[in-house]
Write a protein that holds these residues in place. Structure first.
Motif, mmCIF file in Angstrom:
data_model
loop_
_atom_site.group_PDB
_atom_site.id
_atom_site.type_symbol
_atom_site.label_atom_id
_atom_site.label_comp_id
_atom_site.label_asym_id
_atom_site.label_seq_id
_atom_site.Cartn_x
_atom_site.Cartn_y
_atom_site.Cartn_z
ATOM 1 N N ARG A 69 0.656 -1.293 -0.286
ATOM 2 C CA ARG A 69 -0.172 0.013 -0.127
ATOM 3 C C ARG A 69 0.567 1.395 -0.058
ATOM 4 O O ARG A 69 0.646 2.452 -0.531
ATOM 5 C CB ARG A 69 -0.810 -0.054 0.816
ATOM 6 N N ALA A 70 2.303 1.356 0.642
ATOM 7 C CA ALA A 70 3.087 1.835 0.771
ATOM 8 C C ALA A 70 3.552 2.141 -0.696
ATOM 9 O O ALA A 70 3.865 3.222 -0.487
ATOM 10 C CB ALA A 70 4.058 2.222 1.936
ATOM 11 N N VAL A 71 3.948 1.170 -1.742
ATOM 12 C CA VAL A 71 4.062 1.751 -3.304
ATOM 13 C C VAL A 71 3.109 2.446 -3.994
ATOM 14 O O VAL A 71 3.790 3.444 -4.380
ATOM 15 C CB VAL A 71 5.021 -0.466 -3.589
ATOM 16 N N VAL A 72 1.803 1.779 -3.783
ATOM 17 C CA VAL A 72 1.187 2.265 -4.621
ATOM 18 C C VAL A 72 0.655 3.658 -4.016
ATOM 19 O O VAL A 72 1.105 4.804 -4.685
ATOM 20 C CB VAL A 72 -0.136 2.019 -3.938
ATOM 21 N N GLU A 73 1.014 4.067 -2.839
ATOM 22 C CA GLU A 73 0.699 5.570 -2.408
ATOM 23 C C GLU A 73 1.927 6.505 -3.252
ATOM 24 O O GLU A 73 1.639 7.747 -3.788
ATOM 25 C CB GLU A 73 0.486 5.948 -0.969
ATOM 26 N N LEU A 74 3.107 5.961 -3.021
ATOM 27 C CA LEU A 74 4.158 6.487 -3.769
ATOM 28 C C LEU A 74 3.747 6.184 -4.776
ATOM 29 O O LEU A 74 4.481 7.745 -5.600
ATOM 30 C CB LEU A 74 5.586 5.830 -4.068
ATOM 31 N N THR A 75 3.563 4.796 -5.301
ATOM 32 C CA THR A 75 3.048 5.365 -7.340
ATOM 33 C C THR A 75 2.166 6.841 -7.720
ATOM 34 O O THR A 75 2.065 7.182 -8.983
ATOM 35 C CB THR A 75 2.253 3.697 -7.864
ATOM 36 N N VAL A 76 0.963 6.629 -6.802
ATOM 37 C CA VAL A 76 0.108 8.060 -7.524
ATOM 38 C C VAL A 76 0.600 8.961 -7.116
ATOM 39 O O VAL A 76 0.812 10.143 -7.763
ATOM 40 C CB VAL A 76 -1.027 7.688 -6.446
ATOM 41 N N LEU A 77 1.908 8.956 -5.918
ATOM 42 C CA LEU A 77 2.708 10.683 -5.350
ATOM 43 C C LEU A 77 2.939 10.571 -7.716
ATOM 44 O O LEU A 77 2.863 11.991 -7.631
ATOM 45 C CB LEU A 77 3.397 10.080 -5.033
ATOM 46 N N LEU A 78 4.342 9.878 -7.047
ATOM 47 C CA LEU A 78 5.215 10.080 -8.658
ATOM 48 C C LEU A 78 3.766 10.276 -9.873
ATOM 49 O O LEU A 78 4.453 10.902 -10.746
ATOM 50 C CB LEU A 78 5.523 8.892 -8.946
ATOM 51 N N GLY A 79 3.023 9.305 -9.689
ATOM 52 C CA GLY A 79 1.617 9.453 -10.990
ATOM 53 C C GLY A 79 1.304 11.099 -10.929
ATOM 54 O O GLY A 79 1.541 11.774 -11.924
ATOM 55 N N GLU A 80 1.645 11.828 -10.040
ATOM 56 C CA GLU A 80 0.949 13.532 -10.324
ATOM 57 C C GLU A 80 2.271 13.891 -10.361
ATOM 58 O O GLU A 80 1.933 15.309 -10.947
ATOM 59 C CB GLU A 80 0.935 13.849 -8.741
#
Length: 238
Positions: A69-80
């Motif tokens: 889930r932390a990886v998913v949140e980082l991926t969303v952040l970097l997607g932004e």
């Protein structure tokens, strides 16, 4: 009649110019905010990044659900930020080179050996107590202070940013006492990065302790910045 038409035309033109300038100002504001956010996390909009994630304690090849889930949140952040992302295991070797690296998970029990290497090479003022039956099991020790692991109630995560001399881009390390602490630190930074950026001496290099409390009630959501330990963490012992 002509003067009325002229006044209407002037009014419309003024409104259009005002709207155009407002749109340009808003676009410039958003661009500045985007680049400030990217600078705090150590990347640039559109730049490739790598996320390194550890395994479950004692279960190589398996990743904790909360680390994912932390990886998913980082991926969303970097997607932004418009950044493409690749994901690697903690067995990754070599320099991060021209990719900003986000390394998630502590080194205890071999969970993320890359974290252990980063700590030893770049954060000489930090130690992690071994896992065991002692009261200081998995305690984070920095600046002469011990931050104890109270599983399921109060835990800590160390968040550090630094640039290895052999790399052109930085590493952002998230070293929590558990996967809950890892997720809490990522969630906290994504939410509060602007306030944290104002509080640190430099966004180029920092080391922070994030505390997550009342985990049994609020899970990873009640997290705060406990201390900026940059001076102690980057200082050589002795």
């Amino acid at each position: 009649m002509l003067s009325v038409l002229v006044n209407v035309a002037v009014g419309l033109l003024t409104s259009l110019v005002g709207l155009g300038l407002g749109a340009l100002w808003e676009r410039a504001r958003r661009t500045r905010e985007l680049y400030r956010k990217a600078a705090f996390f150590g990347t640039r909009p559109g730049e490739h990044c790598v996320i390194v994630v550890g395994a479950k304690h004692g279960q190589q090849g398996t990743t904790q659900q909360r680390d994912l889930r932390a990886v998913v949140e980082l991926t969303v952040l970097l997607g932004e930020l418009g950044c493409p992302v690749s994901v690697e295991s903690g067995d990754l070797r070599g320099s991060n080179g021209d990719r900003t690296e986000f390394c998630v998970g502590g080194p205890v029990g071999g969970s993320n050996p890359r974290t252990g290497g980063h700590l030893a090479a770049h954060l000489p003022g930090v130690t992690i107590a071994p896992f065991g039956d002692r009261p200081d099991s998995v305690a984070i020790v920095v600046g002469g202070e011990r931050y104890y692991f109270d599983r399921g109630h109060q835990e800590y995560a160390l968040v550090a940013k630094f640039t290895p001399p052999e790399s052109s881009r930085p590493v952002l390390l998230v070293c929590g006492q558990s996967s809950v602490a890892n997720q809490a630190a990522v969630h906290f930074l994504r939410r509060e990065y602007a306030e944290v950026a104002r509080s640190v001496a430099s966004v180029e290099r920092y080391c922070l302790l994030v505390k997550v409390s009342h985990i049994d009630v609020y899970a990873f959501h009640r997290s705060v910045l406990e201390r900026d330990v940059s001076a102690e963490a980057f200082a050589a012992a002795g």
